[in-house]
Scaffold this motif. Sequence first.
Motif: not given
Length: 416
Positions: A278-281, A292-300
């Motif tokens: 949608g309008d978010l990412s 090794d594969g850890c990620v952080t997802y950042v939402l605004k």
Amino acid sequence: MGCSAGAPIQDKVKLEELQNMQARFPLRRPALPGDILLSGNLPSDVVGQLASHCRGWLYLNETSDEHYFPAPIQAAGCELEVVPFKPSKDLPASVVEQVASCIARMPRPLMIQCTSANRAAIAMLAWMAKMHGYTPGCIDLLVADLQIDTVRPEAKAWLQSRLPSLGERDGPLIQHSPEVRQFFDPVSSTLTYLIACPATKQAVLIDPVLEHKDRDLKAIRELGLNLKYVLNTHCHADHVTSGGVIRKDSPQVQTIISKNSGAQADIHVQHGEKVAFGDLSLEVRATPGHTDGCVTYVLKTQTATFAFTGDTLLIRGCGRTDFQQGNSLTLHDSVHAQVFTLPDDALVCPGHDYKDRGVSTVLQEKMFNPRLTKSPEDFAKFMEDLNLPNPKQIDIAVPANMACGVQFDPSENLPI
């Protein structure tokens, strides 16, 4: 939703004056939010001195109280508000809302005054809870970390009774940002996040738990949402993701995990990429160290910045580093470089919590996290000495999640 923090008192002379007053009177200057003072009854001349340090003054007793001294407050140019506030089981929610609204809009530095600084502290914590979406365990943590020794147990219990607990429908974050819902699995203490674009109704699930597939899908249906992606922050060792089963029933849903995880998925993401719905990412930030594969997802969103940290950063803790390619020095660097560089008021939304806490902030973790405030070397030594038992579901969860649910079917053999 809340007033941005004003400039804390930093002038050395003023700070020395405040320290002297703190030793003589029921006056406290909590480290957070940094621009609020708490006080009990004070002599008129001390009120005048303190008013010269402040721009706002919220009085929580009746104006008929003998310790109410409006003249020196107004003479100092302070904006003065009076809202009688006495916590009780019968206190209308509207009064709590009024107090929180006053704290949100009044100029800083702000003084909150009552009789003993007990209710003043509770009022401040109620405002912080409204602003960030706290659950009861967060209040326990803040009272301890901020060393607010004026808070009485019964007052803290009253405030906690007014806050949503983990596992309640939709979770506490929705009150702050309607795009984000938080769900809870009490078995593995996993926090799952449902994020929806209000305009398009497209949605994503972060770190869902297999046993709660029906709960999550029911919420999505009732809200009229269209699930686009199931994302995992890493290859979990303590629960199985529901992504594969959801994908099997709804082939239009795609699973996502980081390329560095080595796990299967429809889409593999890397540092710096964005996942749009949608309008978010969601911005992908690589935060290895737990795995090794850890990620952080950042939402605004319009109201906040969220960091969905998985096991990389927990509330006053972090993920373990003793298996699955764990590396303590890498984890320390990941948090400091990718999470602690976010705005101080960014909300830290972890993958787990074990004490009825659902959210923290970047600033809180930078100040108070007992592990990640250590030097890299001291942190590595601390993690080495933990000697934790293996997660109960590790033998099932890891192979299942390496397939990221794409090939996994609970009615069939686990993938090898």
